[in-house]
Write an enzyme that holds these catalytic residues in place. Structure first.
Site, mmCIF file in Angstrom:
data_model
loop_
_atom_site.group_PDB
_atom_site.id
_atom_site.type_symbol
_atom_site.label_atom_id
_atom_site.label_comp_id
_atom_site.label_asym_id
_atom_site.label_seq_id
_atom_site.Cartn_x
_atom_site.Cartn_y
_atom_site.Cartn_z
ATOM 1 N N GLU A 1 0.839 -1.200 0.000
ATOM 2 C CA GLU A 1 0.000 0.000 0.000
ATOM 3 C C GLU A 1 0.870 1.246 0.000
ATOM 4 O O GLU A 1 2.010 1.239 0.464
ATOM 5 C CB GLU A 1 -0.934 0.009 1.222
ATOM 6 N N GLU B 1 3.522 -5.139 -14.291
ATOM 7 C CA GLU B 1 4.211 -6.404 -14.046
ATOM 8 C C GLU B 1 4.508 -6.501 -12.539
ATOM 9 O O GLU B 1 4.615 -5.473 -11.854
ATOM 10 C CB GLU B 1 5.525 -6.461 -14.833
ATOM 11 N N GLY C 1 6.886 -6.703 -9.744
ATOM 12 C CA GLY C 1 8.318 -6.379 -9.672
ATOM 13 C C GLY C 1 9.049 -7.048 -8.520
ATOM 14 O O GLY C 1 10.264 -6.900 -8.395
ATOM 15 N N GLY C 2 8.311 -7.778 -7.679
ATOM 16 C CA GLY C 2 8.957 -8.443 -6.540
ATOM 17 C C GLY C 2 8.782 -7.648 -5.254
ATOM 18 O O GLY C 2 7.824 -6.910 -5.079
ATOM 19 N N ASP D 1 12.966 10.468 -6.174
ATOM 20 C CA ASP D 1 12.417 9.871 -4.943
ATOM 21 C C ASP D 1 12.777 8.388 -4.850
ATOM 22 O O ASP D 1 11.929 7.557 -4.516
ATOM 23 C CB ASP D 1 10.893 10.034 -4.950
ATOM 24 N N LEU D 2 14.021 8.087 -5.108
ATOM 25 C CA LEU D 2 14.393 6.678 -5.248
ATOM 26 C C LEU D 2 14.800 6.058 -3.914
ATOM 27 O O LEU D 2 15.885 5.523 -3.759
ATOM 28 C CB LEU D 2 15.522 6.555 -6.284
ATOM 29 N N ASP E 1 7.085 4.059 -8.816
ATOM 30 C CA ASP E 1 6.625 5.296 -8.188
ATOM 31 C C ASP E 1 7.278 6.553 -8.773
ATOM 32 O O ASP E 1 8.305 7.025 -8.302
ATOM 33 C CB ASP E 1 6.857 5.253 -6.679
HETATM 34 N N1 LIG Z 1 4.529 -3.526 -9.621
HETATM 35 C C1 LIG Z 1 4.623 -3.882 -8.342
HETATM 36 N N2 LIG Z 1 5.045 -5.128 -8.035
HETATM 37 C C2 LIG Z 1 5.129 -5.533 -6.747
HETATM 38 N N3 LIG Z 1 4.823 -4.756 -5.709
HETATM 39 C C3 LIG Z 1 4.416 -3.498 -5.949
HETATM 40 C C4 LIG Z 1 4.296 -2.993 -7.278
HETATM 41 N N4 LIG Z 1 3.864 -1.740 -7.224
HETATM 42 C C5 LIG Z 1 3.740 -1.442 -5.928
HETATM 43 N N5 LIG Z 1 4.062 -2.497 -5.161
HETATM 44 C C6 LIG Z 1 4.024 -2.543 -3.693
HETATM 45 O O1 LIG Z 1 3.062 -1.610 -3.220
HETATM 46 C C7 LIG Z 1 3.705 -0.577 -2.455
HETATM 47 C C8 LIG Z 1 3.039 0.744 -2.758
HETATM 48 O O2 LIG Z 1 3.188 1.044 -4.119
HETATM 49 P P1 LIG Z 1 3.438 2.520 -4.644
HETATM 50 O O3 LIG Z 1 4.610 3.089 -3.929
HETATM 51 O O4 LIG Z 1 3.501 2.488 -6.117
HETATM 52 O O5 LIG Z 1 2.067 3.190 -4.154
HETATM 53 P P2 LIG Z 1 1.723 4.717 -4.107
HETATM 54 O O6 LIG Z 1 0.363 4.882 -3.572
HETATM 55 O O7 LIG Z 1 2.063 5.344 -5.416
HETATM 56 O O8 LIG Z 1 2.742 5.228 -3.083
HETATM 57 P P3 LIG Z 1 2.889 6.729 -2.647
HETATM 58 O O9 LIG Z 1 2.579 6.653 -1.210
HETATM 59 O O10 LIG Z 1 4.307 7.026 -2.960
HETATM 60 O O11 LIG Z 1 1.914 7.536 -3.432
HETATM 61 C C9 LIG Z 1 5.168 -0.634 -2.874
HETATM 62 O O12 LIG Z 1 6.028 -0.181 -1.845
HETATM 63 C C10 LIG Z 1 5.382 -2.108 -3.159
HETATM 64 O O13 LIG Z 1 5.618 -2.825 -1.970
#
Ligand SMILES: Nc1ncnc2c1ncn2[C@@H]1O[C@H](COP(=O)(O)OP(=O)(O)OP(=O)(O)O)[C@@H](O)[C@H]1O
Length: 608
Positions: free
Chosen positions: A305, A418, A420-421, A459-460, A497
């Site tokens: 999340e 996809e 990504g793990g 933001d890496l 992200d």
């Molecule tokens: N393509 C993916 N494959 C596997 N896990 C993912 C993937 N995308 C996101 N996740 C998991 O979900 C988490 C949240 O995803 P992401 O950071 O994209 O959400 P967000 O709502 O954009 O975050 P932010 O709070 O930065 O807005 C990631 O830290 C990761 O653990």
């Protein structure tokens, strides 16, 4: 203004005269393609007011997102796209300080001439013909410059006109990248990287009809209707004129354009419609429709999340579900707007172009997470999604609101990606070789995206690098036309992200103005992540629209630090020394591309 074209055009001219000044004004405003600023309200937490407060990332919901780390995800939400002032493709200057936003190509452009207008009508004709064509056409990618910009097809050009015609307020309309993005593999319109033009055309026609319904105005014509109408009437007028009178023709055509623009300008630019069009949809879907395409609904599991996104595994893919446009707060935050989602979509899809689906490739990299599809959904969460959410909550204690709080009217975008793990934070690294490969993969990926799109991730942190173990021994990249293979030691990294990222698509620069989010730079002293935001501010001089690839290097230094101080894996003291000296040497590099030559990476790169 007086008419030069005679009595027949009186109606036309009166329309033009009434609106010409507006049109000029709007043309001047196209430098900023769209922009959303939050208000400065600072009282109690209504939706609008939270918008202001969140710029300082103060949580309004007790118990939610109080940690600084978590609040890093709640950054300034002023998303800006500016039309690139540069010639087609990214600028070459590396450090443009305090540059003004690039000028729109529309501003100061010479008046249209007959050739351009004729080409336009030909496009319209082609658009009409597409309707009769049962088979999808392949889009071709060309290497006109370092960017993999799709060759401008008839469809994208016509769609661009359609979309631009629907934005009365140029300050918040779509960016010029949007028409390119409409070329990009997505949704129902795309199959194996091939744009299904007829599907996209159908979507737009339905949207056009829907828009008519919204406006309840039978006199207004939109989408392909107006193009058709424009085409027919304009062609007729042209035929009425003497072939030799090219000046007259040019004059009439120029003003016919204005007239058509005028009638269209009454239409509201609706980013939701544009978002639907990009997703190849005529109307929002339901969750079950979308998710059942990827898996048996009962097998859905939540995997992570973010502040906005709930992330689920659906079959072999991952679906990130982001609510938008609603009035209610979600996880204590104001919901994103459709135009913000459009920008996120554009960034993801521009990076998709680096996956290289064609022989003509100059920059290729598999590391940015692959966006496989996009869907707009409406309605409450599906029961199985709620079940998955609750199961995850039991194990991980979610910081997000229970999704049953969403109303039946709530809109969402589903990013199908996809898998990504696992993120670097939770992933267990086994060896120094893995750490080395991870660093190199990220460095080369950033270098490739820098070279292609002046990309900066910005933001890496370790939550935005995903890792998985795969069988492949090497990964292939192409950097500035040069092929290279990177040894993986069994580990494959993916970058996710792009919320804070900056990109130059060739026509627009998309970035977040972080100067409006002072809280981002107020994290704890000594914390590498918060120090990195501050260093970025210094490197950019708080001018976030400029190109400063040094920011990528700063995040590489952050990653080295994480690998030195936060991750435990099998390494010798020599390995530790090597990491330390790499961190130091990175000081002298101005971009990820420059960093690749560092001796730390040499044994992992196999050049061709
Ligand atoms: N393509 C993916 N494959 C596997 N896990 C993912 C993937 N995308 C996101 N996740 C998991 O979900 C988490 C949240 O995803 P992401 O950071 O994209 O959400 P967000 O709502 O954009 O975050 P932010 O709070 O930065 O807005 C990631 O830290 C990761 O653990």
């Amino acid at each position: 203004m007086t008419s030069r074209a005679g009595e027949k055009k009186v109606d036309l001219w009166s329309q033009i005269a009434a609106t010409e000044s507006d049109n000029e004004l709007q043309q001047q405003q196209t430098a900023i393609v769209y922009k959303r600023k939050q208000t400065q309200n600072e009282s109690l937490p209504t939706t609008k007011q939270v918008s202001s407060i969140q710029k300082n990332r103060v949580s309004l919901v007790p118990g939610k997102r109080i940690s600084w780390n978590r609040s890093l995800f709640i950054r300034g939400r002023t998303s800006i796209a500016v039309a690139a002032c540069v010639e087609y493709g990214p600028k070459k200057e590396k450090h443009i300080r305090k540059q003004k936003p690039p000028l729109s190509r529309a501003k100061g452009a010479p008046p249209q001439n007959f050739d351009k207008e004729r080409a336009y009508f030909e496009e319209v004709d082609a658009f009409e013909l597409l309707e009769e064509s049962p088979s999808p056409q392949c889009k071709t990618w060309v290497m006109g410059n370092k960017n993999y910009i799709p060759q401008s097809s008839h469809i994208s050009s016509v769609l661009k006109k359609w979309l631009l015609a629907h934005k009365p307020d140029h300050s918040c309309g779509p960016s010029t990248s949007l028409s390119r993005i409409l070329d990009t593999p997505l949704g129902d319109s795309i199959h194996d990287g091939v744009l299904d033009l007829s599907s996209l055309k159908t979507s737009l026609e339905t949207l056009s009809q829907a828009n008519k319904g919204f406006k309840s105005n039978q006199n207004k014509i939109v989408g392909s209707d107006v193009l058709q109408s424009h085409n027919t009437s304009s062609t007729k007028r042209i035929q009425d004129l003497s072939e030799n009178d090219s000046e007259e023709i040019e004059y009439v055509i120029r003003n016919l354009s204005l007239s058509s623009q005028n009638s269209l300008i009454e239409q509201q630019w609706d980013p939701l419609l544009a978002l639907l069009a990009v997703c190849g949809q005529s109307s929002p879907s339901t969750f079950s429709d979308v998710l059942s395409q990827y898996c048996d609904l009962q097998s859905i599991a939540k995997v992570g999340e973010g502040t906005y996104g709930e992330v689920f595994i659906a079959g072999g893919t991952v679906c990130k579900v982001v609510p938008f446009d609603g009035d209610s707060l979600v996880n204590g935050e104001v919901q994103k707007k459709a135009e913000e989602l459009l920008e996120e979509v554009m960034l993801s899809l521009t990076l998709n172009q680096l996956r290289g689906h064609d022989n003509h490739i100059h920059n290729v990299c598999p590391t940015f997470i692959h966006t496989l599809g996009l869907r707009v959904c409406t309605g409450a969460y599906d029961d199985e999604m709620i079940r998955a959410w609750v199961e995850w909550d039991k194990k991980h204690n979610s910081e997000n609101d229970h999704p049953s709080e969403f109303s039946e009217k709530q809109r969402f975008v589903v990013f199908v990606q996809e898998h990504g793990g696992q993120d670097l934070e939770s992933f267990v690294l086994l060896s120094f070789s893995e750490a080395q490969s991870l660093l190199l993969q990220v460095t080369v990926a950033l270098a490739v995206a820098e070279d292609a799109f002046e990309f900066e991730h910005r933001d890496l942190h370790w939550g935005n690098i995903l890792l998985s173990r795969k069988g492949c021994k090497t990964l292939e990249f192409v950097l500035d036309g040069k092929k290279m293979h990177v040894k993986t030691h069994g580990l494959v990294a993916s970058i996710i992200d792009f919320t804070l990222s900056r990109i130059n698509t060739g026509e627009d620069i998309l970035f977040l103005d972080l100067s409006l989010d002072p809280g981002l730079f107020e994290g704890p002293k000594g914390d590498e992540q918060s120090e990195t935001y501050r260093k970025m501010k210094e490197a950019t001089e708080d001018c976030w629209e400029g190109s400063f690839p040094k920011t990528n290097v700063l995040w590489l230094q952050y990653l080295v630090d994480v690998l030195l101080r936060k991750k435990v894996y099998d390494r010798t003291s020599k390995d530790t020394r090597e990491l330390r000296s790499l961190k130091k040497r990175l000081n002298s590099y101005e971009s990820a591309k420059e960093s690749i030559v560092d001796p730390f990476f040499s044994e992992l790169i196999v050049n061709e």
